[in-house]
Design an enzyme around this catalytic site. Structure first.
Site, PDB file in Angstrom:
ATOM      1  N   LYS A 287       0.773  -1.164   0.106  1.00  0.00           N
ATOM      2  CA  LYS A 287       0.086  -0.039   0.079  1.00  0.00           C
ATOM      3  C   LYS A 287       0.952   1.059   0.017  1.00  0.00           C
ATOM      4  O   LYS A 287       0.664   2.147  -0.954  1.00  0.00           O
ATOM      5  CB  LYS A 287      -0.858  -0.032   1.261  1.00  0.00           C
ATOM      6  CG  LYS A 287      -1.559   1.323   1.605  1.00  0.00           C
ATOM      7  CD  LYS A 287      -2.378   1.154   2.833  1.00  0.00           C
ATOM      8  CE  LYS A 287      -1.808   1.567   4.011  1.00  0.00           C
ATOM      9  NZ  LYS A 287      -1.538   2.980   4.427  1.00  0.00           N
ATOM     10  N   ASN A 288       1.852   1.186   0.981  1.00  0.00           N
ATOM     11  CA  ASN A 288       2.502   2.520   1.152  1.00  0.00           C
ATOM     12  C   ASN A 288       3.755   2.593   0.009  1.00  0.00           C
ATOM     13  O   ASN A 288       4.245   3.737  -0.046  1.00  0.00           O
ATOM     14  CB  ASN A 288       3.145   2.662   2.630  1.00  0.00           C
ATOM     15  CG  ASN A 288       1.966   2.756   3.396  1.00  0.00           C
ATOM     16  OD1 ASN A 288       0.981   3.271   3.150  1.00  0.00           O
ATOM     17  ND2 ASN A 288       2.407   2.696   4.811  1.00  0.00           N
TER      18      ASN A 288
ATOM     19  N   CYS B  54      -5.633  12.976  12.768  1.00  0.00           N
ATOM     20  CA  CYS B  54      -6.387  11.745  12.462  1.00  0.00           C
ATOM     21  C   CYS B  54      -6.298  10.981  13.521  1.00  0.00           C
ATOM     22  O   CYS B  54      -5.677  11.419  14.415  1.00  0.00           O
ATOM     23  CB  CYS B  54      -5.581  11.022  11.230  1.00  0.00           C
ATOM     24  SG  CYS B  54      -4.178  10.364  11.665  1.00  0.00           S
TER      25      CYS B  54
ATOM     26  N   ARG C 151      -0.185  14.362  13.239  1.00  0.00           N
ATOM     27  CA  ARG C 151       0.468  14.367  11.919  1.00  0.00           C
ATOM     28  C   ARG C 151       0.597  15.571  11.129  1.00  0.00           C
ATOM     29  O   ARG C 151      -0.232  15.790  10.144  1.00  0.00           O
ATOM     30  CB  ARG C 151      -0.165  13.171  11.190  1.00  0.00           C
ATOM     31  CG  ARG C 151      -0.219  11.722  11.918  1.00  0.00           C
ATOM     32  CD  ARG C 151      -0.789  10.886  11.262  1.00  0.00           C
ATOM     33  NE  ARG C 151      -0.232  10.093  10.269  1.00  0.00           N
ATOM     34  CZ  ARG C 151      -0.618   9.119   9.459  1.00  0.00           C
ATOM     35  NH1 ARG C 151      -1.698   8.542   9.560  1.00  0.00           N
ATOM     36  NH2 ARG C 151       0.461   8.682   8.541  1.00  0.00           N
TER      37      ARG C 151
ATOM     38  N   ASP D 263       4.105   0.818  12.119  1.00  0.00           N
ATOM     39  CA  ASP D 263       2.887  -0.040  11.827  1.00  0.00           C
ATOM     40  C   ASP D 263       2.866  -1.687  12.136  1.00  0.00           C
ATOM     41  O   ASP D 263       1.930  -2.158  11.593  1.00  0.00           O
ATOM     42  CB  ASP D 263       3.034   0.121  10.068  1.00  0.00           C
ATOM     43  CG  ASP D 263       2.783   1.506   9.643  1.00  0.00           C
ATOM     44  OD1 ASP D 263       2.298   2.100  10.381  1.00  0.00           O
ATOM     45  OD2 ASP D 263       3.005   1.736   8.471  1.00  0.00           O
TER      46      ASP D 263
ATOM     47  N   ARG E 171      -8.965  -0.553   4.035  1.00  0.00           N
ATOM     48  CA  ARG E 171      -8.191   0.410   3.356  1.00  0.00           C
ATOM     49  C   ARG E 171      -6.715  -0.202   3.169  1.00  0.00           C
ATOM     50  O   ARG E 171      -6.235   0.438   2.359  1.00  0.00           O
ATOM     51  CB  ARG E 171      -8.139   1.634   4.479  1.00  0.00           C
ATOM     52  CG  ARG E 171      -9.230   2.340   4.731  1.00  0.00           C
ATOM     53  CD  ARG E 171      -8.863   3.475   5.677  1.00  0.00           C
ATOM     54  NE  ARG E 171      -7.758   4.145   5.273  1.00  0.00           N
ATOM     55  CZ  ARG E 171      -6.927   4.837   5.906  1.00  0.00           C
ATOM     56  NH1 ARG E 171      -7.490   5.566   6.902  1.00  0.00           N
ATOM     57  NH2 ARG E 171      -5.870   5.614   5.326  1.00  0.00           N
TER      58      ARG E 171
HETATM   59  N1  EPU Z   1       5.829  14.884  11.125  1.00  0.00           N
HETATM   60  C1  EPU Z   1       5.930  15.913  11.170  1.00  0.00           C
HETATM   61  N2  EPU Z   1       6.001  16.956  10.292  1.00  0.00           N
HETATM   62  C2  EPU Z   1       5.707  16.681   8.937  1.00  0.00           C
HETATM   63  C3  EPU Z   1       5.704  15.266   8.684  1.00  0.00           C
HETATM   64  C4  EPU Z   1       5.814  14.382   9.658  1.00  0.00           C
HETATM   65  O1  EPU Z   1       6.201  16.586  12.383  1.00  0.00           O
HETATM   66  O2  EPU Z   1       5.616  17.382   8.042  1.00  0.00           O
HETATM   67  C5  EPU Z   1       5.985  13.875  12.094  1.00  0.00           C
HETATM   68  C6  EPU Z   1       4.593  12.908  12.187  1.00  0.00           C
HETATM   69  O3  EPU Z   1       3.688  13.665  13.115  1.00  0.00           O
HETATM   70  C7  EPU Z   1       5.083  11.867  12.858  1.00  0.00           C
HETATM   71  C8  EPU Z   1       6.694  11.624  12.325  1.00  0.00           C
HETATM   72  O4  EPU Z   1       6.904  12.853  11.947  1.00  0.00           O
HETATM   73  O5  EPU Z   1       5.565  11.813  14.282  1.00  0.00           O
HETATM   74  C9  EPU Z   1       6.529  10.371  11.065  1.00  0.00           C
HETATM   75  O6  EPU Z   1       5.488  10.633  10.307  1.00  0.00           O
HETATM   76  P1  EPU Z   1       5.666  10.371   8.633  1.00  0.00           P
HETATM   77  O7  EPU Z   1       5.578  11.416   7.974  1.00  0.00           O
HETATM   78  O8  EPU Z   1       6.821   9.605   8.428  1.00  0.00           O
HETATM   79  O9  EPU Z   1       4.425   9.547   8.416  1.00  0.00           O
HETATM   80  P2  EPU Z   1       3.692   9.491   6.989  1.00  0.00           P
HETATM   81  O10 EPU Z   1       4.460   9.809   6.148  1.00  0.00           O
HETATM   82  O11 EPU Z   1       2.286  10.471   7.199  1.00  0.00           O
HETATM   83  C10 EPU Z   1       3.824   6.973   6.654  1.00  0.00           C
HETATM   84  C11 EPU Z   1       3.006   6.064   6.251  1.00  0.00           C
HETATM   85  C12 EPU Z   1       2.278   5.433   7.516  1.00  0.00           C
HETATM   86  C13 EPU Z   1       3.374   5.184   8.739  1.00  0.00           C
HETATM   87  C14 EPU Z   1       4.385   6.069   8.823  1.00  0.00           C
HETATM   88  C15 EPU Z   1       5.461   6.082   9.759  1.00  0.00           C
HETATM   89  C16 EPU Z   1       2.263   6.172   4.184  1.00  0.00           C
HETATM   90  C17 EPU Z   1       1.145   6.466   3.190  1.00  0.00           C
HETATM   91  N3  EPU Z   1       1.813   6.351   5.198  1.00  0.00           N
HETATM   92  O12 EPU Z   1       3.162   7.946   7.187  1.00  0.00           O
HETATM   93  O13 EPU Z   1       1.403   4.159   7.335  1.00  0.00           O
HETATM   94  O14 EPU Z   1       2.928   4.775   9.981  1.00  0.00           O
HETATM   95  O15 EPU Z   1       4.853   6.638   7.343  1.00  0.00           O
HETATM   96  O16 EPU Z   1       6.364   4.945   9.318  1.00  0.00           O
HETATM   97  O17 EPU Z   1       3.441   5.724   3.657  1.00  0.00           O
HETATM   98  C18 EPU Z   1      -0.255   2.870   7.811  1.00  0.00           C
HETATM   99  O18 EPU Z   1       0.150   2.091   6.725  1.00  0.00           O
HETATM  100  O19 EPU Z   1      -1.009   2.222   8.852  1.00  0.00           O
HETATM  101  C19 EPU Z   1       0.405   3.916   7.996  1.00  0.00           C
HETATM  102  C20 EPU Z   1      -0.363   4.894   9.134  1.00  0.00           C
END
Ligand code: EPU
Length: 417
Positions: A22-23, A117, A122, A305, A397
């Site tokens: 998915k990711n 969320c 996030r 995850d 999802r």
């Molecule tokens: N963060 C910030 N600022 C930003 C972006 C992130 O402070 O601009 C913080 C977040 O709040 C969090 C940390 O950085 O505390 C890491 O978040 P990240 O941005 O890495 O998460 P994401 O990219 O939104 C992806 C996966 C998630 C997975 C996370 C961590 C996708 C579509 N989603 O989310 O997947 O948990 O990386 O590995 O790739 C899932 O599949 O169930 C899922 C939630």
């Protein structure tokens, strides 16, 4: 609303194939926005999040054809509306991945802010800051990120926090920027590497994907390409945790064991016997479960995850496991539900102290997010009697035919409407 009904207490035996990730699929679908030529993908998983992304891209003007078996061709010959509306972004945060490609290709984009969320706040400040550093003008107005540029320019950008989609957004934007972009403190997740491989096939010039320093030489245009989506390491880990919890012996095919070494190590610590080839994983668990303490962190450490699924495993271990979540501030909602099944768990801040109990007993529980749902399925598989899981739209999802695959392994599980 669909529910899953599980009759627990059966071991899992047999063989199943892992689906596409998915990711990895979500950013790669967005990469189609970067070229007017067709992007042909295989091993695209059938998931609600992929359907949502498809709807989003179609609304922008991308022509999408699916020919079954996970084949999908996307052609963004013209992008009519460089816009991601609130209605879609609110159901799937990954819609933010359209921002970088739209801005690079159309030089303007309007993407709704994702907002909070279930698993935490996030924010997307790193996505915004990075694009601003590359020369985008960004206004936040009426809940939208409104971005425009004459042309993005290469820069050196250091992420304040390691962010997976933030890295992916800037990586895609940088492929069409003028000059060289250096991304420091970049995410090293295998899905970032899969995206980079697809972009390279499209003509992008990228070095260092999979390390924390990615260097991108911008090019004037990208072309069409073919790419196979990598196997889903979290789906893989979820099935492995299910077999470890329920007992039995299973083989996962179409897998990529090298993408989940930290998870495999923890499963061995918990008492499972695991052997791997390049693309298969064989797991068996016959003896007692040992406690396993873990701390989530960015790749290659233990993934957030997989935290919930390991907590389900820990509930039945012969001893106390300490599980600490460091990525998201509110990712322990499964604890209350596990307690309804008889688990002994105490939460202090972002740490859960899980004391193994001899048995869980079936009950009605509620899924709160994707991975919490997977945790409850695992708990249901080991609980005595019947467990009913409500709100399983979260599972749909991100897991392809989960109950069918588990039934193939001998689980007694059915979906009721
Ligand atoms: N963060 C910030 N600022 C930003 C972006 C992130 O402070 O601009 C913080 C977040 O709040 C969090 C940390 O950085 O505390 C890491 O978040 P990240 O941005 O890495 O998460 P994401 O990219 O939104 C992806 C996966 C998630 C997975 C996370 C961590 C996708 C579509 N989603 O989310 O997947 O948990 O990386 O590995 O790739 C899932 O599949 O169930 C899922 C939630």
């Amino acid at each position: 609303m669909d529910k899953l009904v599980i009759e627990g207490g059966r071991p899992l035996d047999g063989s199943i194939a892992v689906s596409g990730a998915k990711n990895a699929a979500l950013p790669i679908l967005c990469a189609s926005l970067l070229t007017e030529e067709p992007l042909a993908l295989t091993h695209v998983p059938h998931l609600n999040d992929v359907r949502t992304m498809r709807t989003l891209l179609s609304q922008m003007g991308v022509r999408i054809e699916e020919s079954g078996g996970g084949h999908m061709t996307l052609e963004a010959a013209r992008i009519e509306w460089p816009l991601a509306p609130y209605e879609l972004v609110k159901t799937m945060r990954a819609s933010i991945l359209a921002l970088g490609p739209l801005l690079a290709r159309c030089r303007e984009a309007r993407v709704s802010l994702p907002g909070g969320c279930a698993i935490g706040l996030r924010p997307v400040d790193q996505h915004v800051k990075g694009l601003q550093a590359m020369g985008a003008e960004i206004d936040l107005d009426h809940g939208f990120i409104a971005a425009r540029t004459t042309r993005l320019k290469g820069v050196r950008f250091v992420f304040d926090v390691v962010t997976v989609t933030g890295t992916e957004n800037l990586l895609m934007a940088a492929t069409l920027a003028e000059g060289t972009t250096i991304l420091e403190n970049a995410a090293r997740e295998p899905e970032v590497v899969d995206l980079a491989e697809c972009l390279v096939a499209m003509g992008a010039r990228i070095a260092g994907a999979g390390t924390d320093r990615i260097v991108v030489e911008g090019v004037d245009r990208l072309r069409g390409a073919s790419h196979r989506i990598m196997p889903d390491r979290i789906e893989t880990g979820t099935f492995l945790a299910a077999v470890a919890a329920a007992g039995g012996e299973a083989t996962l095919t179409d897998a990529r064991p090298s993408s989940l070494e930290s998870v495999i190590d923890k499963l061995a610590e918990a008492g499972a016997t695991i052997s791997t080839t390049k693309d298969t994983i064989r797991i068996s668990r016959k003896g007692a479960l040992a406690p396993t303490s873990l701390r989530t962190a960015p790749y290659p450490a233990f993934p957030t995850d997989m935290q919930a699924q390991f907590m389900a495993l820990a509930t039945r271990a012969g001893g106390t496991s300490v599980i600490t979540e460091t990525i998201f501030e509110n990712r322990m909602m499964h604890v209350q539900e596990l307690k309804r099944l008889g688990a002994d768990i105490e939460v202090e801040g972002s740490t859960a102290i899980v004391r193994g109990v001899p048995r869980l007993t079936g009950a009605n529980v509620m899924a709160t997010d994707l991975r919490a749902s997977a945790c409850l399925v695992i708990a249901g598989l080991v609980a005595d009697g019947e467990t009913t899981i409500d709100r399983i739209y979260h599972l749909d999802r991100g897991y392809e035919r989960l109950e069918e695959k588990l039934a193939t392994l001998g689980a007694t599980i059915r979906r009721v409407r």
